[in-house]
Design an enzyme around this catalytic site. Structure first.
Site, short mmCIF file in Angstrom:
data_model
loop_
_atom_site.label_atom_id
_atom_site.label_comp_id
_atom_site.label_asym_id
_atom_site.label_seq_id
_atom_site.Cartn_x
_atom_site.Cartn_y
_atom_site.Cartn_z
N PRO A 19 1.01 -1.19 -0.03
CA PRO A 19 -0.14 0.19 -0.24
C PRO A 19 0.70 1.19 0.27
O PRO A 19 0.42 1.95 0.65
CB PRO A 19 -0.93 -0.37 1.10
CG PRO A 19 0.05 -0.47 2.05
CD PRO A 19 1.10 -2.02 1.40
N LYS A 62 17.31 0.25 -14.63
CA LYS A 62 16.72 1.45 -13.06
C LYS A 62 17.67 1.22 -12.16
O LYS A 62 17.52 2.80 -11.65
CB LYS A 62 15.11 1.26 -13.35
CG LYS A 62 14.68 1.35 -11.82
CD LYS A 62 12.96 2.22 -12.02
CE LYS A 62 12.78 3.21 -11.48
NZ LYS A 62 11.92 2.55 -10.34
N ASN A 108 18.86 4.38 -10.54
CA ASN A 108 18.61 4.70 -8.87
C ASN A 108 19.83 5.07 -7.68
O ASN A 108 20.14 5.75 -7.15
CB ASN A 108 17.72 3.74 -8.17
CG ASN A 108 16.45 3.49 -8.83
OD1 ASN A 108 15.69 2.72 -9.36
ND2 ASN A 108 15.72 4.84 -9.22
N GLY A 166 2.29 1.01 -5.35
CA GLY A 166 1.07 0.18 -4.41
C GLY A 166 -0.69 0.61 -4.77
O GLY A 166 -1.27 0.40 -5.54
N ASN A 210 19.37 8.36 -6.12
CA ASN A 210 18.57 8.75 -4.46
C ASN A 210 19.28 8.45 -3.69
O ASN A 210 18.95 9.61 -2.86
CB ASN A 210 18.23 6.74 -4.80
CG ASN A 210 17.06 6.98 -5.87
OD1 ASN A 210 16.96 6.95 -7.04
ND2 ASN A 210 15.73 5.72 -5.13
N ASN A 237 11.86 -1.88 -6.92
CA ASN A 237 12.95 -1.15 -6.85
C ASN A 237 14.16 -2.13 -6.62
O ASN A 237 13.84 -3.12 -5.40
CB ASN A 237 13.97 -0.05 -6.68
CG ASN A 237 12.74 1.27 -7.48
OD1 ASN A 237 12.90 1.64 -7.99
ND2 ASN A 237 12.69 2.50 -6.30
O1 PAF Z 1 13.35 5.72 -6.84
C1 PAF Z 1 12.99 7.74 -7.58
O2 PAF Z 1 12.71 7.88 -6.27
C2 PAF Z 1 12.94 6.96 -9.09
O3 PAF Z 1 13.33 5.64 -9.34
C3 PAF Z 1 13.72 8.33 -9.44
C4 PAF Z 1 13.84 7.66 -10.88
C5 PAF Z 1 14.84 8.59 -8.53
C6 PAF Z 1 12.49 9.51 -10.00
O4 PAF Z 1 12.21 10.02 -8.01
#
Ligand code: PAF
Length: 291
Positions: free
Chosen positions: A8, A174, A178, A12, A182, A95
């Site tokens: 959630p 991805k 990330n 989600g 991130n 992710n």
């Molecule tokens: O994890 C995230 O927030 C996204 O995958 C990304 C691409 C960094 C965009 O905010």
């Protein structure tokens, strides 16, 4: 078609609400019984540029039987805790690295679909998300599970979808993006676009992506485009986004650093490949999680 979405969180809720709105028989799974019951009565709200919708979605605490598709959108450290005894196709759009392997050992590779989504969603509060930007959801069969029905139902729900013959490659792409964006947003407490404006942060992002790509290459993946350029373009396209990792840090939740930078470091060790910057940001984020 009966679709269950597990998790959630920001993604989600977005996927469950959009599927329900398109007329799909949708169930959202939240392992927390108290929250599941609150979400059941108040529905899921999605704010976006097109307005705000509140969709009534069935929310339960375990995966129901008789589903045609199960979409896994829990944080990566939760994947190993899931009880999945359904024989329906299972699609991970999570992710990080390691989710596919974990799901293969619980449900078997023949029902597994894997992919990534660049939809940008922020969890504002329990059951309420902001759909900040539309993205693309790429998915494909991990071994032999047909991807057609999943692609069709997501397209019907308004998602831009693409089939890929190499979901492992899509996941690594991805992960590399990330791994660059991130941790920096989470450590500096900045929105994605700020990385491009701070020269040292921008260079660190580039270096982190390069380290990730080198590790992906040891697993046999090759990328036709520069992922450093993709990461920079992603920062520009999502400049006002609060990354998922920064959302977690701000909310005091565990982040996905282990499944992103931690996994990269671990896999690099198999080929004695140095990943010094990735190791440091991983250690710093672990510090933040435990402070
Ligand atoms: O994890 C995230 O927030 C996204 O995958 C990304 C691409 C960094 C965009 O905010």
């Amino acid at each position: 078609m009966k679709v269950t979405v597990i998790g959630p969180g920001a993604m989600g809720c977005l996927f469950a609400a959009r599927l329900a709105k398109s007329g799909v028989d949708t169930t959202l799974v939240d392992h927390r019984i108290d929250r599941a019951s609150r979400l059941n009565s108040k529905g899921i709200t999605v704010e976006s540029g097109d307005g705000t919708i509140t969709e009534s979605v069935r929310v339960v605490s375990s995966v129901p039987t008789g589903q045609d598709l199960v979409i896994v959108l829990v944080k990566s450290h939760v994947t190993k805790l899931l009880t999945l005894n359904s024989r329906a196709p299972v699609l991970t759009l999570q992710n990080g690295l390691g989710n596919i392997e974990t799901l293969c050992s619980s449900v078997g590779s023949s029902v597994l679909l894997a992919g990534v989504t660049t939809e940008a969603s922020t969890l504002l509060e329990e059951g309420r998300v902001r759909h900040a930007a539309r993205g693309i959801t790429r998915l494909g069969s991990w071994t032999s599970c047909p991807a057609g029905p999943a692609l069709k139902v997501l397209e019907k729900a308004g998602f831009a979808v693409e089939q890929t013959d190499s979901p492992g490659q899509a996941v690594w792409e991805k992960v590399a993006i990330n791994a660059g964006i991130n941790p920096i947003t989470a450590l500096l407490n900045v929105e994605n676009g700020r990385i491009l404006e701070i020269p040292e942060a921008r260079q660190l992002m580039r270096d982190l992506v390069v380290e990730a790509v080198k590790v992906a290459c040891t697993e046999g993946y090759r990328f036709e485009r520069s992922l450093v350029e993709v990461a920079e373009a992603t920062c520009a396209e999502t400049k006002t986004n609060v990354s998922s990792m920064l959302q977690d840090v701000r909310a005091g939740r565990r982040t996905e650093i282990d499944a992103i930078s931690g996994e990269i470091v671990k896999r690099a060790q198999h080929s004695a490949l140095p990943t010094p910057r990735t190791r440091v940001v991983w250690q710093l984020l672990k510090g933040i999680e435990q402070r």
